[in-house]
Write an enzyme that holds these catalytic residues in place. Structure first.
Site, PDB file in Angstrom:
ATOM      1  N   ASP A 466      41.007  66.142  30.164  1.00  0.00           N
ATOM      2  CA  ASP A 466      39.773  65.655  30.783  1.00  0.00           C
ATOM      3  C   ASP A 466      39.916  65.611  32.311  1.00  0.00           C
ATOM      4  O   ASP A 466      41.010  65.556  32.861  1.00  0.00           O
ATOM      5  CB  ASP A 466      39.434  64.267  30.247  1.00  0.00           C
ATOM      6  CG  ASP A 466      37.944  63.971  30.306  1.00  0.00           C
ATOM      7  OD1 ASP A 466      37.181  64.843  30.763  1.00  0.00           O
ATOM      8  OD2 ASP A 466      37.536  62.867  29.884  1.00  0.00           O
ATOM      9  N   GLU A 469      38.584  67.854  38.089  1.00  0.00           N
ATOM     10  CA  GLU A 469      37.669  68.500  39.041  1.00  0.00           C
ATOM     11  C   GLU A 469      37.836  67.998  40.471  1.00  0.00           C
ATOM     12  O   GLU A 469      37.367  68.655  41.401  1.00  0.00           O
ATOM     13  CB  GLU A 469      36.206  68.259  38.626  1.00  0.00           C
ATOM     14  CG  GLU A 469      35.841  68.763  37.248  1.00  0.00           C
ATOM     15  CD  GLU A 469      35.975  67.689  36.182  1.00  0.00           C
ATOM     16  OE1 GLU A 469      35.594  67.971  35.028  1.00  0.00           O
ATOM     17  OE2 GLU A 469      36.464  66.582  36.502  1.00  0.00           O
ATOM     18  N   ASP A 530      29.466  66.049  30.154  1.00  0.00           N
ATOM     19  CA  ASP A 530      28.752  64.835  29.762  1.00  0.00           C
ATOM     20  C   ASP A 530      27.238  65.052  29.759  1.00  0.00           C
ATOM     21  O   ASP A 530      26.514  64.594  30.657  1.00  0.00           O
ATOM     22  CB  ASP A 530      29.122  63.687  30.694  1.00  0.00           C
ATOM     23  CG  ASP A 530      30.614  63.387  30.660  1.00  0.00           C
ATOM     24  OD1 ASP A 530      31.275  63.782  29.684  1.00  0.00           O
ATOM     25  OD2 ASP A 530      31.119  62.770  31.615  1.00  0.00           O
TER      26      ASP A 530
END
Length: 790
Positions: A466, A469, A530
């Site tokens: 996860d 970025e 998301d």
């Protein structure tokens, strides 16, 4: 007073005309903004010099320009005009520098162009973005005269015009595909950006602008997992990795500096520095690639979409096939946080006969939620190793969430900082607010992989990779490079590190990642972030997945029902139908996610949709093997399979799932039908058996599963009896369902788990179809049925 007014005008132009907002931490870099500033020096490519056609090496003379203010008709414009050298001593700096340029050929369909903004050799260091040193192809022939040099292969031509310098690309039939654009291409009163580079006043760094011509009807696709309109023509896209915060904005979890055109070419910008694509937004005729790099390395691919992606992935790598179990259903929520919860959801999945292979534990398996320390909570998990083993016996694999940002309260923070494993701040001393693990540091990689290996040795099947970025773009990295180059590279390093240790420990090629950069397709798989819980977000997710697939990625998933809140029931039902017909299927987000927590009917809908997926598992797995081998996406735009169908290039809410199935999700609440465009040929409704003619629009109603699913005529789809997990599938009994409106031969693909890809060829004989080639040697019992058509 005049100087003061000029400065004031300049400030107004810099901040108002460019419509710039304040730069805050994490904002994507808009490289194009540098090319509107009047304090930078511009160098425009003008003339080819000292060029050797045999080696493809030479130099380009770059003419100096300045961007100045001009008053006309009660307005101020910025325009380029010839500039004079201002450096001192003048003997040491060229007014119009002559700098290295090269052209080389990787294959009969792939050209490489390299430009340098400094008088230094081109770097030929190993690149994480490439699978190796690009090969050299000697099939191109060269001719030249006083004005131009022409290279030709059986797939196209490249023409280099010496003065004024231009490069033109043609296909095999002689059609102009695109060409570089300089000042005067075309004559205009607008201040366009020519093919050029700048020297920035603030730090003397260089930036490139590679400008190419767009045809009036040209369409552009790719750029990674971009959620905006599928055709990127008229858009400006900043390719800086950034937490997308959803799927309906312009931020990109997975920017990829690659695009393809409907005119028969594609381009890859080989850099990890920020890139901005302006696909005719500022000036309709110009496609400008802005790169925050002092060298420009461009690969150009010739061909149709399949050929372009095949060439691109031969260069940057292709996805290995993930394990069979990963193609089963992933059950998740925010978040299962105890052994009792995990065992309970496993039991209920089997109780309600919901086929499933994976249970994912998100942020709650640690002692403190979100505090990633790679250890199961001792107060809520009695014996995680036994739990994982017990679930494995029931057909479940465990997936675990984690990330590489360590907060000061995390007990690992101090160790990471003391051992120098984190990215340093711009002062070179402390970490940032969080300790971000430096993936360019071999010691940090080993420390991290040891943590993951302990979990994988316990029996964990997959690690969720996860975030990733927002590695500091102003940070200092062990590699010696700044965040300018390491920020975008971080997801690729992150993906690779987790994939490598997983493969080494379990033998499987599997991660579950959110961020990516060019080359990350070698480490499947990725999901869409998301998503909001709306119809628009569902449609945007599909656009993102299709764009991602057109950027070299075979596998992609998304959170059925959206992530942010509890999924609205009707949306969840329709989104799950869409999800089972993508490469990987996961339910995840705000609770509840389990269908039995809604009602019995939604549980039936889930069971029905997932039974479809599991019965189609031989088709899905065979298409996965074929797609991986060729570098194709499993989710494909219509034009990927039907490039000669003009309407297919305009469709962004339908897709091909593999080569035989056309899928049209339903994006409206309370509806069970929609308008569907079908490409050339006849199409058979999988659920109803109705036949539809191609190259037309149809109003089609879904069956019991709320999605439109059509089969290309003359296809055979292998099926198995639905099972509760892929480990229970009976591969010795396979049904071959023939979809045909006539008695023509039909074909399809088949692969046993860990077996070779095989072709299914069937001929019509008497009253039914017969398999021509039983490659199983009688080990598989084939049942052949012709699907009932209406």
């Amino acid at each position: 007073m005049k100087i003061y007014q000029t400065i004031t005008l300049l400030l107004i132009l810099t901040f108002a005309d460019l419509n710039l907002s304040a730069q805050v931490l994490g904002d994507p870099v808009d490289v194009s903004s540098d090319f509107q500033k009047s304090d930078n020096v511009y160098f425009v490519g003008n003339q080819l010099t000292d060029f050797n056609p045999a080696t493809g090496e030479g130099k380009i003379k770059w003419d100096r320009y300045l961007r100045g203010l001009g008053l006309n008709f009660n307005k101020i414009d910025l325009s380029l005009s010839k500039g004079k050298a201002t450096e001192f001593p003048g003997t040491e700096y060229d007014e119009n520098p002559v700098l290295p340029f090269s052209i080389s050929f990787i294959s009969p369909k792939t050209i490489r162009l390299r430009f340098n903004s400094r008088e230094t050799p081109f770097e030929n260091k190993p690149s994480l973005m490439l699978v190796g040193e690009p090969p050299k192809d000697n099939s191109w022939k060269v001719e030249q005269n006083e004005k131009e040099i022409v290279y030709s292969s059986s797939f196209g031509r490249v023409k280099i015009i010496k003065n004024p310098w231009h490069i033109e690309f043609y296909d095999a039939q002689g059609k102009l595909l695109t060409r570089t654009q300089t000042l005067g291409d075309p004559n205009t009163f607008l201040s366009e950006t020519p093919f050029s580079f700048i020297r920035r006043a603030e730090d003397l760094n260089r930036r490139f602008a590679a400008t190419f011509e767009l045809a009036h009807d040209e369409k552009i696709f790719g750029s990674g997992e971009s959620f905006t309109r599928l055709d990127k023509r008229g858009q400006k896209i900043n390719l800086t990795v950034r937490d997308g915060m959803g799927v309906q904005g312009q931020y990109l979890y997975k920017p990829i500096p690659f695009f393809l055109s409907n005119r028969g070419y594609g381009m890859f910008v080989h850099t990890s520095a920020p890139v901005t694509f302006d696909f005719g937004k500022y000036f309709d005729q110009h496609n400008t690639i802005y790169a925050a790099d002092d060298q420009l390395d461009l690969f150009i691919f010739l061909g149709n979409p399949k050929e372009i992606l095949s060439e691109y992935t031969a260069l940057t790598g292709r996805s290995p096939v993930p394990p069979l179990w990963s193609f089963g259903f992933w059950m998740s929520r925010i978040t299962y946080k105890s052994e009792d919860e995990v065992r309970d959801v496993a039991a209920k999945l089997r109780q309600y006969k919901i086929p499933s292979d994976v249970i994912h534990l998100d942020t709650g398996w640690f002692e403190t939620d979100w505090r990633s320390n790679y250890e199961f909570s001792k107060s809520r998990f009695r014996d995680p190793t036994k739990m994982i083993a017990d679930l494995k016996n029931q057909g479940f694999h465990i997936s675990l969430w984690q990330y590489t940002y360590f907060t000061p309260k995390n007990e690992l923070f101090k160790e990471i900082v003391e051992k120098g494993l984190a990215v340093k701040n711009d002062g070179g001393n402390q970490p940032f607010e969080d300790a971000v693990l430096d993936m360019s540091n071999p010691a940090a990689v080993k420390w991290y992989q040891d943590k993951l290996a302990n979990l994988l040795k316990m029996g964990v099947g997959a690690i969720k990779v996860d975030f990733g970025e927002n590695a500091p773009i102003s940070g200092q990295y062990f590699s010696g490079k700044s965040g300018l180059y390491e920020h975008n590279l971080y997801p690729l390093r992150y993906n690779k590190v987790v994939a490598d240790i997983t493969k080494q420990t379990t033998g499987d090629s599997i991660i579950w990642a959110r961020s990516a950069w060019a080359g990350s397709q070698r480490y499947p798989l990725h999901w869409g972030g998301d998503a909001e819980n709306t119809n628009s977000a569902m449609a945007a997710s599909l656009r993102g997945g299709l764009s991602f697939g057109l950027s070299g990625f075979t596998y992609w998933s998304h959170d059925a029902g959206g992530f942010v809140n509890k999924a609205p029931r009707d949306l969840y039902r329709r989104w799950m139908a869409f999800s089972v017909l993508t490469s990987h299927t996961r339910a995840h987000g705000a609770p509840p996610r389990e269908p039995w927590e809604y009602d019995e009917k939604l549980t039936e809908d889930f069971r029905r949709a997932l039974n479809l997926r599991y019965s189609l598992m031989p088709y899905i797995y065979a298409q996965a093997k074929d797609s991986s081998a060729k570098g194709y996406p499993m989710l494909r735009t219509l034009f990927f399979e039907f490039p000669n169908d003009k309407t297919s290039w305009m469709i962004e809410d339908e897709y091909m799932f593999g080569e035989n199935l056309l899928v049209a999700p339903i994006f409206e609440e309370g509806k069970n039908d929609r308008q569907v465009y079908l490409p050339t040929g006849n199409w058979i409704d999988y659920q109803t058996g109705k036949i539809y003619q191609g190259e037309k629009w149809h109003e089609i109603e879904a069956g019991e599963i709320p999605i439109i699913l059509l089969v290309k005529n003359n296809s055979v789809l292998p099926h198995v009896k639905p099972a509760q997990s892929t480990s229970e599938i009976d591969w010795n009994n396979v049904e071959l369902k023939v979809f045909s409106t006539d008695k023509a031969n039909v074909s399809g693909k088949f692969a046993l788990p860990n077996g070779d890809l095989q072709t299914l060829d069937l001929n019509f004989a008497k009253d039914n179809y017969v398999l021509k080639n039983d490659f199983s040697g009688g080990k598989i019992k084939w049942q052949i049925n012709r699907f009932a058509t209406k």
